[in-house]
Design an enzyme around this catalytic site. Structure first.
Site, PDB file in Angstrom:
ATOM      1  N   SER A 140       0.844  -1.203   0.000  1.00  0.00           N
ATOM      2  CA  SER A 140       0.000   0.000   0.000  1.00  0.00           C
ATOM      3  C   SER A 140       0.875   1.248   0.000  1.00  0.00           C
ATOM      4  O   SER A 140       1.976   1.255   0.561  1.00  0.00           O
ATOM      5  CB  SER A 140      -0.889   0.011   1.251  1.00  0.00           C
ATOM      6  OG  SER A 140      -1.545   1.255   1.396  1.00  0.00           O
ATOM      7  N   TYR A 153      -3.008  -1.259   9.738  1.00  0.00           N
ATOM      8  CA  TYR A 153      -2.923  -1.562   8.308  1.00  0.00           C
ATOM      9  C   TYR A 153      -1.548  -1.202   7.760  1.00  0.00           C
ATOM     10  O   TYR A 153      -0.900  -2.010   7.077  1.00  0.00           O
ATOM     11  CB  TYR A 153      -4.004  -0.794   7.563  1.00  0.00           C
ATOM     12  CG  TYR A 153      -4.049  -1.069   6.077  1.00  0.00           C
ATOM     13  CD1 TYR A 153      -4.535  -2.276   5.592  1.00  0.00           C
ATOM     14  CD2 TYR A 153      -3.618  -0.121   5.155  1.00  0.00           C
ATOM     15  CE1 TYR A 153      -4.585  -2.538   4.228  1.00  0.00           C
ATOM     16  CE2 TYR A 153      -3.657  -0.372   3.789  1.00  0.00           C
ATOM     17  CZ  TYR A 153      -4.149  -1.580   3.333  1.00  0.00           C
ATOM     18  OH  TYR A 153      -4.190  -1.838   1.989  1.00  0.00           O
TER      19      TYR A 153
END
Length: 245
Positions: A140, A153
């Site tokens: 990400s 995350y």
């Protein structure tokens, strides 16, 4: 291009995962993917691939459960033969929550699905993947552009990137390439479920291309790395972000 090769995609029933499954199957691979709950979505992926002439198998497995990752890999081996391609796509992210309000269970589950599963599938690949294989893990942009409220995350994806670097060194002598693809803002349920519309509009405006990414944009990068043209790229983090980061 990938005819006769066996591919496993974690989390393949929607979003980027679905696009990757469809693209690898279109390129000729026999694809196995897991899904946790959405049977109808998984069946739709299978139908889409088979109608296009591809070969695919969906397996219902929650990767947070003990032994699930290894079971998925075993299913692929039983049905299509030894592993050639692994795409670590499955990921959890919950609503944006400040560190002070993030509970232990949320942290543990995100790290289990996102980081621990990647470790387990990489370990399986190190033991069983055929030489000259391809491994791509989805990370990400949050690892280089961290946002408030995304601590578990971002931490889990940082772990994925480090696992990639180590695996690339260890598996390189066997001709196995190991890379990461880090999408920017990609128009998926996950993105829309964790960001209000005004944030998405702002992010889209930040890209030189003035739009959100589409799952196929990321899948095409994954397919390049998973195919023969990606043979000289390993240990890299490809940012498929539309120009951000």
């Amino acid at each position: 291009m990938l005819k006769g090769r066996t591919a496993v995609v974690t989390g393949g029933s929607r979003g980027i995962g679905r696009a990757v499954v469809e693209r690898l199957a279109r390129d000729g691979a026999n694809v196995v993917f897991n899904y946790a709950q959405r049977t109808e979505a998984a069946q739709d992926v299978v139908r889409s691939v088979e109608e296009a002439g591809g070969s695919v198998r969906a397996v219902r497995l929650d990767l947070a459960e003990h032994g699930a990752a290894e079971q998925l890999m075993d299913v692929a081996a039983q049905h299509f033969g030894d592993l050639d391609i692994l795409v670590n796509n499955a990921a959890l992210n919950f609503t944006v929550t400040p560190l002070a309000e993030t509970d232990d269970d949320t942290f543990d589950r995100v790290m289990t699905v996102n980081a621990r599963t990647t470790f387990l599938t990489l370990r399986y690949a190190a033991r069983h993947m055929r030489d000259d294989g391809r491994i791509v893990s989805i990370s990400s942009l949050n690892t280089v552009r961290p946002a408030p409220g995304n601590a578990p995350y971002a931490a889990s994806k940082g772990a994925v990137e480090q696992l990639t670097l180590v695996a690339a060194q260890e598996l390189g002598p066997r001709g196995i390439t190991v890379n990461t693809v880090s999408p920017g803002a990609t128009d998926t349920e996950l993105l829309r479920g964790t960001n209000p519309p005004e944030v998405l509009e702002t992010v889209a405006g930040m890209t030189p291309l003035r739009r959100l990414g589409e799952p196929a944009d990321v899948a095409d990068v994954v397919a390049f790395l998973a195919g023969p043209d990606g043979r000289w790229i390993t240990g890299q983090n490809i940012r498929a972000t539309g120009g951000i980061g």
